[in-house]
Structures are given as structure tokens and as C-alpha cells.
Write a protein that holds these residues in place. Sequence first.
Motif, PDB file in Angstrom:
ATOM      1  N   ARG A 267      48.128  35.824  36.094  1.00  0.00           N
ATOM      2  CA  ARG A 267      48.726  35.203  35.155  1.00  0.00           C
ATOM      3  C   ARG A 267      48.216  35.836  33.581  1.00  0.00           C
ATOM      4  O   ARG A 267      47.360  36.853  33.579  1.00  0.00           O
ATOM      5  CB  ARG A 267      48.257  33.812  35.137  1.00  0.00           C
ATOM      6  CG  ARG A 267      48.623  32.951  36.465  1.00  0.00           C
ATOM      7  CD  ARG A 267      48.761  31.451  36.375  1.00  0.00           C
ATOM      8  NE  ARG A 267      47.087  31.161  35.862  1.00  0.00           N
ATOM      9  CZ  ARG A 267      46.395  30.649  36.848  1.00  0.00           C
ATOM     10  NH1 ARG A 267      46.541  30.721  38.430  1.00  0.00           N
ATOM     11  NH2 ARG A 267      45.208  30.370  36.545  1.00  0.00           N
ATOM     12  N   SER A 268      48.790  35.319  32.523  1.00  0.00           N
ATOM     13  CA  SER A 268      48.637  36.279  31.357  1.00  0.00           C
ATOM     14  C   SER A 268      47.312  36.063  30.716  1.00  0.00           C
ATOM     15  O   SER A 268      46.653  36.785  30.314  1.00  0.00           O
ATOM     16  CB  SER A 268      49.400  35.319  30.382  1.00  0.00           C
ATOM     17  OG  SER A 268      49.305  33.815  30.198  1.00  0.00           O
ATOM     18  N   GLU A 269      46.458  34.848  31.217  1.00  0.00           N
ATOM     19  CA  GLU A 269      45.042  34.585  31.045  1.00  0.00           C
ATOM     20  C   GLU A 269      44.340  35.770  31.659  1.00  0.00           C
ATOM     21  O   GLU A 269      43.104  36.015  31.018  1.00  0.00           O
ATOM     22  CB  GLU A 269      44.398  33.254  31.138  1.00  0.00           C
ATOM     23  CG  GLU A 269      44.678  32.680  32.366  1.00  0.00           C
ATOM     24  CD  GLU A 269      46.044  31.806  32.787  1.00  0.00           C
ATOM     25  OE1 GLU A 269      45.737  30.958  33.513  1.00  0.00           O
ATOM     26  OE2 GLU A 269      46.902  32.196  32.101  1.00  0.00           O
ATOM     27  N   HIS A 270      44.743  36.270  32.792  1.00  0.00           N
ATOM     28  CA  HIS A 270      43.835  37.289  33.640  1.00  0.00           C
ATOM     29  C   HIS A 270      44.220  38.469  32.853  1.00  0.00           C
ATOM     30  O   HIS A 270      42.984  39.220  32.631  1.00  0.00           O
ATOM     31  CB  HIS A 270      44.483  37.225  34.961  1.00  0.00           C
ATOM     32  CG  HIS A 270      44.300  35.867  35.666  1.00  0.00           C
ATOM     33  ND1 HIS A 270      45.245  35.335  36.679  1.00  0.00           N
ATOM     34  CD2 HIS A 270      43.421  34.711  35.623  1.00  0.00           C
ATOM     35  CE1 HIS A 270      44.901  34.168  37.229  1.00  0.00           C
ATOM     36  NE2 HIS A 270      43.753  33.963  36.396  1.00  0.00           N
TER      37      HIS A 270
ATOM     38  N   ARG B  23      55.313  36.239  31.726  1.00  0.00           N
ATOM     39  CA  ARG B  23      54.179  36.278  30.481  1.00  0.00           C
ATOM     40  C   ARG B  23      53.072  37.306  30.524  1.00  0.00           C
ATOM     41  O   ARG B  23      52.784  37.828  29.535  1.00  0.00           O
ATOM     42  CB  ARG B  23      53.505  34.760  30.311  1.00  0.00           C
ATOM     43  CG  ARG B  23      54.569  33.607  30.127  1.00  0.00           C
ATOM     44  CD  ARG B  23      53.831  32.327  29.708  1.00  0.00           C
ATOM     45  NE  ARG B  23      52.799  32.466  28.778  1.00  0.00           N
ATOM     46  CZ  ARG B  23      51.942  31.839  28.197  1.00  0.00           C
ATOM     47  NH1 ARG B  23      51.862  30.450  29.296  1.00  0.00           N
ATOM     48  NH2 ARG B  23      51.086  31.788  27.438  1.00  0.00           N
ATOM     49  N   ALA B  24      52.544  37.454  31.890  1.00  0.00           N
ATOM     50  CA  ALA B  24      51.387  38.313  31.856  1.00  0.00           C
ATOM     51  C   ALA B  24      51.933  39.685  31.768  1.00  0.00           C
ATOM     52  O   ALA B  24      51.545  40.708  31.036  1.00  0.00           O
ATOM     53  CB  ALA B  24      50.773  38.227  33.318  1.00  0.00           C
TER      54      ALA B  24
ATOM     55  N   ALA C  81      44.834  38.797  29.803  1.00  0.00           N
ATOM     56  CA  ALA C  81      44.121  38.610  28.449  1.00  0.00           C
ATOM     57  C   ALA C  81      42.713  39.301  28.550  1.00  0.00           C
ATOM     58  O   ALA C  81      42.252  40.068  27.533  1.00  0.00           O
ATOM     59  CB  ALA C  81      44.416  37.539  27.806  1.00  0.00           C
ATOM     60  N   GLU C  82      41.966  38.721  29.382  1.00  0.00           N
ATOM     61  CA  GLU C  82      40.759  38.860  29.671  1.00  0.00           C
ATOM     62  C   GLU C  82      40.214  40.294  30.111  1.00  0.00           C
ATOM     63  O   GLU C  82      39.421  41.072  29.697  1.00  0.00           O
ATOM     64  CB  GLU C  82      39.951  38.017  30.745  1.00  0.00           C
ATOM     65  CG  GLU C  82      38.295  38.182  31.066  1.00  0.00           C
ATOM     66  CD  GLU C  82      37.999  37.079  31.807  1.00  0.00           C
ATOM     67  OE1 GLU C  82      36.763  37.214  31.976  1.00  0.00           O
ATOM     68  OE2 GLU C  82      38.610  36.299  32.535  1.00  0.00           O
TER      69      GLU C  82
ATOM     70  N   GLU D 108      39.432  32.978  40.496  1.00  0.00           N
ATOM     71  CA  GLU D 108      40.071  31.938  40.476  1.00  0.00           C
ATOM     72  C   GLU D 108      40.712  31.432  41.542  1.00  0.00           C
ATOM     73  O   GLU D 108      41.405  30.190  41.688  1.00  0.00           O
ATOM     74  CB  GLU D 108      40.978  31.777  39.176  1.00  0.00           C
ATOM     75  CG  GLU D 108      40.193  31.938  38.013  1.00  0.00           C
ATOM     76  CD  GLU D 108      41.053  31.809  36.532  1.00  0.00           C
ATOM     77  OE1 GLU D 108      42.206  31.198  36.674  1.00  0.00           O
ATOM     78  OE2 GLU D 108      40.376  31.750  35.660  1.00  0.00           O
TER      79      GLU D 108
ATOM     80  N   GLN E 102      40.654  42.845  27.119  1.00  0.00           N
ATOM     81  CA  GLN E 102      39.556  42.563  26.234  1.00  0.00           C
ATOM     82  C   GLN E 102      38.650  43.535  26.549  1.00  0.00           C
ATOM     83  O   GLN E 102      37.583  44.142  25.917  1.00  0.00           O
ATOM     84  CB  GLN E 102      39.176  41.266  25.753  1.00  0.00           C
ATOM     85  CG  GLN E 102      38.204  40.726  26.953  1.00  0.00           C
ATOM     86  CD  GLN E 102      37.643  39.428  26.591  1.00  0.00           C
ATOM     87  OE1 GLN E 102      37.954  38.892  25.644  1.00  0.00           O
ATOM     88  NE2 GLN E 102      36.543  38.901  27.402  1.00  0.00           N
TER      89      GLN E 102
END
Length: 508
Positions: free
Chosen positions: A488-491, A449-450, A493-494, A482, A497
Motif C-alpha cells: 500500500r501507499s504507506e508502505h 495509490r502506491a 512512503a516509508e 504488517e 524515506q
Amino acid sequence: MVERINGMGLRGIEAYKVEVEAAFSQGLPAFDVVGLPDAAVKESRDRVRSAMRNCGFDFPLGHITVNLAPADIKKVGPLYDLPILAALLKLSGQLAAETDDAVFIGELSLSGSVNSVNGVLPMTIEAQKLGFKRIFVPYDNRAEAAVVKGIDVYPTKDVMALYRHLTGQAAIEKADPEELTTTIGGFNVDFSQVKGQYEAKRAIEIAAAGSHNILLVGPPGSGKSMLAQRIPTILPDMTFEEMIETTKIHSIAGNIPSGVSLIDRRPFRAPHHTISPMGLAGGGTTPRPGEISLAHNGVLFLDEFPEFTRQTMEVLRQPLEDGVVTIARVSGTLSYPCSVTLVCAMNPCPCGYYGTGIRKCTCSPAAVSRYLNKISGPLLDRIDIHVEVPAVHYEELSSAAPAESSEKIRERVNKARRLQAERFEGRNITANARIPSGDLHEFCVLDSRADSLLQKAFDKMGLSSRAYSKILKVARTIADLEGSDRIRSEHVAEAVQYRSLDRKYWNR
């Protein structure tokens, strides 16, 4: 007859052995110093002559020639006074002592006291590597020299103390590293004093954890400088190797306080925007480290970033990429390390309110464009994290709720750095921001996903290959904070940005 005394010299950050040879011949009184001496070395003739006479020694009458070998390297500074005096004492028969295993460093006053000099730490390190057993240094430089193990350090206050030691009359007490100190003292600022600005604090925490360059953009009074000034309170602990590297540079620059052995706190340098390119990168007739090298293993903070001249800003491009600044002169080429975390702060326009929504911007579109374009695209691309620092709301300023302290943030930063130290063990990599491009796929493993998210961001935003690697490295640091092995994808995404702000201001 020729007498030889061992001294040391400096070329950039590296030291080398200098053999001080003294010869005497009959003839008209003269005192010549050869071996490419600079003005300070030539003036040692007068200092040595006065020191000898004021200490009760006879100055030999005749033609004295002092050679500083190797003769093809320019000798700089007053650090050869002490070995020249020792050579003359032996040459004139006033000193009978074995000195082949010893090195002498120091500047003399006219009365015979030994004054401090710059660069004692790298010279002591080199003397120990060359197998010397003893080194005589100025008393005020005893702390930094005593750090080096395997060589006896004798702090010398004056010529008579040296003479009595060498003749066995009264020994100089060796410097004891256990009694000496590192940089001490707490901080008088803390992140708990900063109200709001949670996004900016988060970005600064990531920058500190991975040694990433960061750009803070916001209106006047939003707290950009306040945030930057508190970055030293959350920087990770230094390794011993980093302490030695940093102390060597500050030793050469003469920035180490008396009695301090090692700099164990990461440097924080904040030069004014009127600094010259040479002041930032280093140089001069006798090349010296600039601000970017003095910030090695620490932070270089450039406030009011667009106010620096274009030439000064562009000096940063190569050092930020390579971690080394090279100064080329006709006499030779010197290199200084400059592995820094660059922190920049700026307003979005000359009046400071473009795009903020809190006050109408009074600048014309052309003025805004000129202001922002002072920062070139290639330089902006080298900054890993771009973050907006908006004006703080009244509710946040008036809130009595305590903000998170620097100590808690620093605990997370140190934990992330320990993970990086384990990951890069055996490699010449100190932090995520220093991962070579060829090793990105080994250390920055993405889940499916990432990887898909990063591909979409790359295509949609038109990212450069450098921006791609910066995002991967920042995402790696976010994952480390973390405690995650895989990105992962949230990493991602941040991390993505933090590359979008330049689209708001520069790609209009």
C-alpha cells in the motif's frame, strides 16, 4: 605393487575425491609425494614416518612413491597424512583390511595421534554423495561430520585405534549425531537496553526481516554501534539448508568449536577498518574465504565505514549484487557464497557533527566532501536503507520506561520471514532482498495509490533503476511485517524515506 586408499580434497567450498596411491620399488631409500602437493603435503613424509615408528610399525625401506590423484589439482594441507599412512601399512603387508568403501581424513602428530583438520563437513558430504559407506575423521571433527546422514562416521583418536578397528581387535564407536550439539548460549545484549532511537530500531527491524543492507549515520555517541551489536538478537531462525551452507564455510576456515555439529545462529562479523581487500573478499596464495563469506547467511558489520580504504569498500560491490565472491588465480578460479546483510555505521563528517544541530561542525566544506565521497555512489546505491541516528535526549536516557525487548522484535521478524518462505517456495530466493529484478512485478504488487506515489518519488528524486527495485523490496518487507499481501501507499512512503538521507549529505 600398488595400494590405493580413498581420501578427499577441497577446492573452495567444494570437496572432491583424492585417490592416494602408494608404490614400492627396490633401490636407495626415498619417499616421494607427487600430484601437485603443497609444502604441508610434502612434509607429511616426515610425519607419517615418525608416526609409524612411534606406533611400533616397520617403515618400509626402499623407494616409496605416493601419488595423489587427480594429479592436475593442487593438494593443500595436512589432511592426507592418515590415508598415506594407511596406504603404506597395506603396501608393507602390516595391515590386511578391506578399505574400498572407506574414506580417510586426518593430520598425524609425530607420536601417531590424529589431529583435527579444516573442511571435514564438505568432505563428508561429498563422500556420502559418492557412495562411500564409512569415513574416518579426527576425533575433534566428529561433530560436524556426524551431521551427514547415510555414511558411518568413525572418530579416530590415534593410529593404533584405527589399526585395531580395521583388524577387528577393537571397534571405534560410530559418532552419534543425537549426542552432539549446535551452537548454544544466550545473548548478553538486548534491544531493551537501548533508550530512544525508535526510528533506527524500526529500520533495523525491517532490515533483519528482509535481509536488506542498511547504513546508520549519526554523531559520535548516538548509539550506532550499540544498535548494530544487538542485531544478532533479532535475526530470524536459520533453515537447515542455511545451517549446512554456513557450517561448510566455517569448517573450511577452521572456525567451528570442538563438539559443535552445526552453526545454527546467523553469523555476525565485524572486521576492523584496517582490513585488506583480500581479508574482506578472501584470497591468498591458497585461497581462503574472507569476512564477507564468513558472514554468509548473516550480518557483515562495518563500523566507521569511511575509514575503510576505497579499494576495500569497492570490493563489496559485485558480491553484494551477486551473492557470490569469485577469486581468480593462475591455478584456477574459486567461488565462495556471500549472501549477507550489510550493516554500515558512520559519522557525517570527520568531527562527527555536520548537520546534526547539537554542536557546531569544525570541518571545512572540503573536508566534509572528501570524507563523504570516500563512499562511492554505486556502493551507496547498493544499500537499501539509509537511516539517521540522532543524539539521544536526556529525557529518553533518564526514562525508567522499559524499551521493547529483542524477543518481541524477533517474533515479528520470524513471522515476516515465514511469509517470505511461503511466497518463494520452490524458488531459490531466501528473502525479499534477494528477489531477482525480473520477478519484482510478480512478488511486489502495488495498489494504485502506491504506484502513483512511487512514480512521483522516482521522477522527483531522480532515482536509478537499482534504487527503484530497492524501494520495492523494502516496501514488500514492510508490508510483510504488517501481514499485508498487497503493498500500500504507506508502505511505499516509508520505503522512500529510507532513500532520502543520501540527498541530505551527499547531494549538497
